[in-house]
Structures are given as structure tokens and as C-alpha cells.
Design a protein around this motif. Sequence first.
Motif, short mmCIF file in Angstrom:
data_model
loop_
_atom_site.label_atom_id
_atom_site.label_comp_id
_atom_site.label_asym_id
_atom_site.label_seq_id
_atom_site.Cartn_x
_atom_site.Cartn_y
_atom_site.Cartn_z
N UNK A 1 23.78 40.34 42.15
CA UNK A 1 24.97 39.48 42.26
C UNK A 1 26.25 40.31 42.19
N UNK A 2 26.24 41.37 41.38
CA UNK A 2 27.42 42.24 41.30
C UNK A 2 27.65 42.97 42.62
N UNK A 3 26.57 43.46 43.23
CA UNK A 3 26.71 44.09 44.54
C UNK A 3 27.25 43.10 45.55
N UNK A 4 26.71 41.89 45.53
CA UNK A 4 27.18 40.86 46.47
C UNK A 4 28.67 40.64 46.32
N UNK A 5 29.16 40.52 45.09
CA UNK A 5 30.60 40.31 44.86
C UNK A 5 31.42 41.47 45.38
N UNK A 6 30.94 42.70 45.14
CA UNK A 6 31.69 43.87 45.59
C UNK A 6 31.74 43.93 47.12
N UNK A 7 30.59 43.75 47.76
CA UNK A 7 30.56 43.82 49.22
C UNK A 7 31.35 42.67 49.85
N UNK A 8 31.28 41.49 49.26
CA UNK A 8 32.06 40.37 49.77
C UNK A 8 33.55 40.64 49.61
#
Length: 114
Positions: free
Chosen positions: A7-14
Amino acid sequence: MAETAPAEFDRMFQALADPYRRGFVEQLARGPASVTELAEPADVGLPAVLKHLRILEESGIVISEKVGRVRTYRMQQQAFGAINQWIEQRQAEMHAAFDRLALLMAETPEEKDH
């Protein structure tokens, strides 16, 4: 380095998917800047700039500090550490796969055309 949750990766990439936010990151990579300084070259209004900066902050890419009436943003020191580690792991896996393929190809005799 601690594992980063998906979820942290998702937030960063988004957060980085938006061109305005990438522009703010590029500007902040050169040094801290106030909201006004960040908004100046942007082609959007101050409320939109604040929204973009909030997303960058929530994703862990930037941090802010308010002194008096001025809010200043700067890059989080290890903002891209987890992403860099993830990319390096994928590259190592890919290189290992190509190395195995090269070994297999070297061990396999070539067929001659008749």
C-alpha cells in the motif's frame, strides 16, 4: 532497510503519476521551497497546489514545516530508498535470469543447417 508495504508503494507511485507532483519533486530536489515558490511556476491555483503537496506528504515523499505564516516543503531524506531497493532487486533477478539463459545457450550445441 525495513520492508515497504504494498500500500505504501501504491501511494508513492500514485503520487508520482501526476506531472504537477513530479514537477514539485524536481523543484524540491534542488532544495526546500515555500508553497508560494512551488506554486509560482505551476499552471494551477494555490488550492490545487496545496492538494498536490498534501498527497506528496501523505505518500512520504516530502515533509513540511510551518514557521509563522510560511509553510516550507522539502524532500524526505529517504523518500526513494524503498523504491530504489525494489528496483535494484528486480534488476538483480532479471540479470540472474539472463545469466542462466546465457549458460544454457553456451551448453546447448548449435544445430547446423542442412
